[in-house]
Design a protein around this motif. Structure first.
Motif, PDB file in Angstrom:
ATOM      1  N   TYR A 438     -18.099  -4.255  -6.014  1.00 55.92           N
ATOM      2  CA  TYR A 438     -16.761  -4.560  -5.248  1.00 55.92           C
ATOM      3  C   TYR A 438     -15.756  -3.591  -5.692  1.00 55.92           C
ATOM      4  O   TYR A 438     -15.955  -2.995  -6.644  1.00 55.92           O
ATOM      5  N   LEU A 439     -14.805  -3.404  -4.716  1.00 58.65           N
ATOM      6  CA  LEU A 439     -13.776  -2.671  -4.964  1.00 58.65           C
ATOM      7  C   LEU A 439     -12.403  -3.160  -4.335  1.00 58.65           C
ATOM      8  O   LEU A 439     -12.442  -3.641  -3.151  1.00 58.65           O
ATOM      9  N   GLN A 440     -11.251  -3.458  -4.989  1.00 59.48           N
ATOM     10  CA  GLN A 440     -10.124  -3.792  -4.358  1.00 59.48           C
ATOM     11  C   GLN A 440      -8.771  -3.321  -4.826  1.00 59.48           C
ATOM     12  O   GLN A 440      -8.750  -2.768  -6.233  1.00 59.48           O
ATOM     13  N   ASP A 441      -7.639  -3.532  -4.235  1.00 59.34           N
ATOM     14  CA  ASP A 441      -6.407  -2.953  -4.512  1.00 59.34           C
ATOM     15  C   ASP A 441      -5.280  -4.154  -4.579  1.00 59.34           C
ATOM     16  O   ASP A 441      -5.311  -4.588  -3.559  1.00 59.34           O
ATOM     17  N   GLU A 442      -4.883  -4.221  -5.812  1.00 60.16           N
ATOM     18  CA  GLU A 442      -3.423  -5.035  -5.525  1.00 60.16           C
ATOM     19  C   GLU A 442      -2.405  -4.225  -5.380  1.00 60.16           C
ATOM     20  O   GLU A 442      -1.791  -3.317  -6.293  1.00 60.16           O
ATOM     21  N   TRP A 443      -1.862  -4.437  -4.263  1.00 61.94           N
ATOM     22  CA  TRP A 443      -0.668  -3.576  -3.697  1.00 61.94           C
ATOM     23  C   TRP A 443       0.557  -4.378  -3.493  1.00 61.94           C
ATOM     24  O   TRP A 443       0.735  -5.301  -2.721  1.00 61.94           O
ATOM     25  N   VAL A 449       6.418  -9.479  -2.060  1.00 61.01           N
ATOM     26  CA  VAL A 449       5.042  -9.418  -1.129  1.00 61.01           C
ATOM     27  C   VAL A 449       4.125  -8.669  -1.808  1.00 61.01           C
ATOM     28  O   VAL A 449       4.190  -7.317  -2.102  1.00 61.01           O
ATOM     29  N   THR A 450       2.788  -9.354  -2.020  1.00 68.56           N
ATOM     30  CA  THR A 450       1.724  -8.600  -2.731  1.00 68.56           C
ATOM     31  C   THR A 450       0.671  -8.697  -1.750  1.00 68.56           C
ATOM     32  O   THR A 450       0.367  -9.933  -1.088  1.00 68.56           O
ATOM     33  N   VAL A 451      -0.318  -7.492  -1.416  1.00 68.48           N
ATOM     34  CA  VAL A 451      -1.158  -7.868  -0.526  1.00 68.48           C
ATOM     35  C   VAL A 451      -2.519  -7.353  -1.382  1.00 68.48           C
ATOM     36  O   VAL A 451      -2.681  -6.247  -2.286  1.00 68.48           O
ATOM     37  N   ASN A 452      -3.529  -8.355  -1.681  1.00 73.80           N
ATOM     38  CA  ASN A 452      -4.825  -7.998  -2.497  1.00 73.80           C
ATOM     39  C   ASN A 452      -6.055  -7.749  -1.372  1.00 73.80           C
ATOM     40  O   ASN A 452      -6.129  -8.776  -0.868  1.00 73.80           O
ATOM     41  N   TYR A 453      -6.376  -6.663  -1.219  1.00 76.34           N
ATOM     42  CA  TYR A 453      -7.312  -6.160  -0.238  1.00 76.34           C
ATOM     43  C   TYR A 453      -8.351  -5.547  -0.877  1.00 76.34           C
ATOM     44  O   TYR A 453      -8.250  -4.646  -1.787  1.00 76.34           O
ATOM     45  N   GLY A 454      -9.679  -5.715  -0.315  1.00 73.65           N
ATOM     46  CA  GLY A 454     -10.835  -4.996  -0.801  1.00 73.65           C
ATOM     47  C   GLY A 454     -11.945  -5.530  -0.158  1.00 73.65           C
ATOM     48  O   GLY A 454     -11.888  -6.151   1.194  1.00 73.65           O
ATOM     49  N   ALA A 455     -13.126  -5.222  -0.870  1.00 71.82           N
ATOM     50  CA  ALA A 455     -14.582  -5.734   0.080  1.00 71.82           C
ATOM     51  C   ALA A 455     -15.698  -5.505  -1.128  1.00 71.82           C
ATOM     52  O   ALA A 455     -15.454  -4.926  -2.453  1.00 71.82           O
ATOM     53  N   ARG A 456     -16.581  -6.405  -0.921  1.00 77.88           N
ATOM     54  CA  ARG A 456     -17.844  -6.271  -1.764  1.00 77.88           C
ATOM     55  C   ARG A 456     -19.162  -5.827  -0.989  1.00 77.88           C
ATOM     56  O   ARG A 456     -18.798  -6.349   0.227  1.00 77.88           O
ATOM     57  N   PHE A 457     -20.133  -5.624  -1.572  1.00 79.63           N
ATOM     58  CA  PHE A 457     -21.236  -5.368  -0.820  1.00 79.63           C
ATOM     59  C   PHE A 457     -22.349  -6.074  -1.731  1.00 79.63           C
ATOM     60  O   PHE A 457     -22.663  -5.937  -2.912  1.00 79.63           O
ATOM     61  N   ASP A 458     -23.143  -6.762  -1.288  1.00 84.24           N
ATOM     62  CA  ASP A 458     -24.104  -7.779  -1.808  1.00 84.24           C
ATOM     63  C   ASP A 458     -25.496  -7.857  -1.002  1.00 84.24           C
ATOM     64  O   ASP A 458     -25.695  -7.545   0.015  1.00 84.24           O
TER      65      ASP A 458
END
Length: 750
Positions: A438-443, A449-458
């Protein structure tokens, strides 16, 4: 699929993950030189890694904080339980671990030690000190010991990208530590149902070494829920041994190595229901034809004297390395586990009542790696990434005594008169690899306002199924004021079946016998598939006044290949199957109030869980059930419309060393599902509740020694309530909650 091809694929995945770990390690080396934002260095240390400058307790505390930042719960719904709250719940730290979870929002109580979170059968991931605990074979025993819990977090909702595979909820346990809880405790818990539970715990630190260990033995005569409403179950004794240890070494003020190990061994008698029909002529094979006994099976059998038993064993070990330097934090862990369940039937009695006596053994061997890292790019962006690899090997062995059936008429299964039982051996081995990255960014999009977005591959690669999925995740957190927090999120989930619960072996072996599939000969047995779901969650948390906090959370999930489990046949080991479509939605309300020595909490949840069309494990069902479910939405057997929990406590302090704690708590459920005429899971059992109360008194008996005396009264109203009535999909026995019981303990704390 050849074994050589499977091995090549396994090696390819393993080498990809090793390469990723090396990349994380190089990132850590690059971060070591950046000390401007180092959270672990003292103001005048200049980034030094000399442990003596900070002291062991400070370093351990800051490393714990840094570890929490690696895998935060940004945007998810989190409910925390500390050891002080555990002390104010029924039976306190002597309670089975599932009793702690039942006091959290959205959890439905079931028999056999089970609970259901937000309308899911299982699908819960356990972590200890932020390290994944590999799955074991599901049994009755509570492998985890409440006694070693320092704090527990239940994380659910729209989960950040670091959480994969098991996604209904994350139970994250932080263990007690010898640095913060030095000393020991020896305790004896005793009470109703011949309950005897001695335990011992001890922790401490010396230099850079920190340790904690505990062990317990439990004996009682209510190991599994009573199948009748009587005060005392018949043939229900259990003996359970548990042990846990945690150790850590500080290499310097930015690095440590931790080791955890645990073992449990439990024996259970399967409780009996007296007065069952003991005329074998009334037993019906799948077609409805009566049979007469043969092969030495007696003409009568007292059901109160059945002798079924189950043994459960679980052992695991974890080694973790943590590094924290400036904006970089990482933890890498390796783990291994063995889990086994062995069900032993009553070879005569089970044949008499069921026409089948199955000796079932299921074992799973697991090993893997987990790596998680975070890097603070600047005051607006924090990157997080990681990977997980788990390799499982499952052996499922059974030896089943059955009667031969004369099936010359395809519509009627006639027994062979006076036939002797025959034994069918059905052994199988399966393998499974779970791998994810996985990889994600806490922005920090805006100050509030905080946006936490990302994705994982399983990837799920097994003997029976091979699938993968990319899964995007996004959560938004908005804090308009210091007292108000709103969150909303979407998560794509990929949930493979639990390899240890996937039915294996040959269904056809039992055609023409009394263990033939309830859907008839040549029954369909499609393998279980991974569930794929879209999950939406929105909620608000509000601090109303000093000490009072309220929360409201809503969720909706739609799924393809909705996973479910059930207990089919006589064995009490679950089996996976899929519904083609699934939908689960609900609302949870929570509240906590703390002022001075008074504390209270209340949780109320409404949930609805349904599935349609069975697409795997069809041989577990009768054909009329399959036909109905193919065309209709049905409630999942563990669906419970309303659940609630409540508790309050008061701590009366005369001095720090002399205090008295009082508590009362309660659980409520509107009733799990059962069958209605012609409709699987079309009705519910009656609503249930249990009210408990108790008190604990602490005395000082030395300079640093104390005595604690505790009294617990469980189900003080002696309410007779039924969790299961034996009806419903995958339900094979009635189960009643514990009647009124009294327990007491005496503990020496030093």
């Amino acid at each position: 699929m050849s074994a050589k091809f499977l091995d090549r694929q396994q090696n390819k995945i393993i080498w990809q993950i090793v390469a990723s770990i090396m990349a994380i390690g190089m990132a850590g080396q690059a971060a070591n030189g950046q000390t401007a934002n180092a959270p672990l260095a003292s103001p005048d240390s200049g980034g030094s890694t000399n442990v003596t400058q900070l002291g062991g307790m400070t370093v351990v505390g800051k490393l714990d904080q840094a570890r929490n930042q690696i895998v935060p719960d940004l945007g998810a719904t989190k409910y925390e339980v500390g050891k002080s709250q555990i002390a104010t719940e029924a039976m306190g730290e002597n309670a089975p671990f599932n009793q702690v979870i039942l006091r959290t929002p959205g959890v439905a109580q079931d028999g056999l030690g089970q609970f259901h979170l937000r309308g899911e059968h299982a699908n819960v991931q356990y972590r200890i000190n932020d390290v994944l605990l590999p799955e074991g074979v599901t049994g009755f025993g509570q492998e985890l010991d409440t006694r070693f819990v320092d704090s527990l977090s239940l994380i659910t909702g729209s989960l950040p990208a670091q959480y994969g595979f098991r996604t209904a909820g994350i139970v994250d346990i932080h263990t007690k530590s010898g640095v913060f809880d030095p000393g020991g405790q020896v305790s004896l818990y005793d009470g109703s149902y011949d309950w005897v539970q001695p335990s011992v715990a001890y922790g401490g630190s010396k230099g850079n070494f920190n340790y904690f260990a505990d062990g317990s033995f439990t004996h009682n005569n209510i190991g599994i829920e009573n199948p009748t409403s009587s005060m005392s179950p018949i043939h229900d004794t259990t003996d359970q041994f548990k042990g846990f240890t945690y150790m850590s070494w500080l290499l310097d003020d930015t690095r440590r190595i931790s080791v955890m190990a645990s073992g449990s061994h439990a024996d259970f008698e399967i409780p009996n229901t007296p007065g069952l029909q003991n005329d074998p002529a009334n037993f019906s094979a799948p077609g409805g034809a009566p049979w007469s006994s043969g092969g030495g099976i007696p003409s009568t059998f007292d059901s109160a004297k059945l002798n079924e038993n189950q043994n459960e064993q679980n052992y695991y070990g974890v080694v973790a390395y943590q590094k924290s330097a400036g904006p970089f934090n990482a933890q890498v862990a390796a783990y291994g586990r063995y889990s086994g369940v062995h069900f032993r039937p009553d070879n005569v009695g089970d044949l008499f009542f069921n026409g089948v006596a199955s000796d079932v053994s299921r074992k799973i061997y697991s090993g893997g790696l987990q790596a998680d890292a975070s890097y603070e790019l600047n005051d607006k962006h924090t990157l997080r990434s990681g990977l997980m690899l788990l390799n499982e090997s499952v052996s499922a062995d059974s030896s089943t005594r059955v009667f031969p059936m004369d099936s010359t008429d395809p519509n009627t299964f006639n027994p062979v008169p006076d036939a002797s039982p025959e034994t069918i051996v059905d052994n199988s081995v399966s393998h499974a690899i779970f791998a994810g990255i996985y990889l994600q960014d806490e922005w920090k999009l805006l100050p509030k306002v905080t946006v936490n977005y990302g994705a994982r591959f399983d990837v799920f690669y097994s003997s029976f199924d091979k699938e993968n999925q990319p899964s995007p995740r996004v959560n938004l957190i908005y804090q308009p004021t210091d007292s108000t927090t709103l969150h909303a999120g979407y998560s794509r989930y990929f949930t493979p079946p639990a390899a240890e619960n996937v039915p294996s072996g040959s269904v056809a072996k039992f055609d023409g016998t009394s263990n033939e599939s309830p859907s008839g000969p040549n029954a369909k047995a499609s393998p279980a598939k991974a569930e794929r779901a879209n999950y939406f969650d929105v909620g608000i948390s509000q601090k109303v006044t000093k000490g009072l906090q309220l929360g409201l959370d809503g969720y909706y999930k739609n799924a393809v290949n909705q996973l479910d489990d059930g207990f089919f046949g006589a064995s009490l080991i679950p089996s996976n199957f899929n519904y083609r479509d699934g939908r689960v939605y609900g609302v949870e309300a929570t509240g906590t109030y703390t002022i001075g020595s008074f504390a209270a909490y209340a949780n109320l949840a409404v949930s609805k869980a349904q599935g349609k069309d069975v697409t795997s494990g069809q041989f577990l069902f009768a054909q009329d059930e399959l036909n109905y479910i193919h065309n209709h939405w049905v409630y999942l057997d563990h669906d419970e419309r309303i659940t609630g929990s409540f508790g309050l406590s008061y701590l009366l302090k005369e001095t720090q060393e002399l205090n008295t704690r009082f508590y009362v708590d309660a659980l409520y459920g509107s009733g799990l599902r059962t069958d209605a005429p012609g409709v699987p899971n079309g009705a519910s059992v009656a609503a249930s509740y249990s009210v408990n109360l108790g008190a604990e008194q602490t005395f000082k008996v030395g300079r640093k020694q104390f005595l604690k005396a505790r009294l617990d009264v469980v189900n003080i109203t002696d309410n007779v309530y039924e969790l299961r009535d034996g009806g419903g999909i995958g339900v094979n026995a009635a189960q009643f909650g514990m009647r009124r019981a009294f327990f007491g303990s005496l503990s020496y704390v030093f």
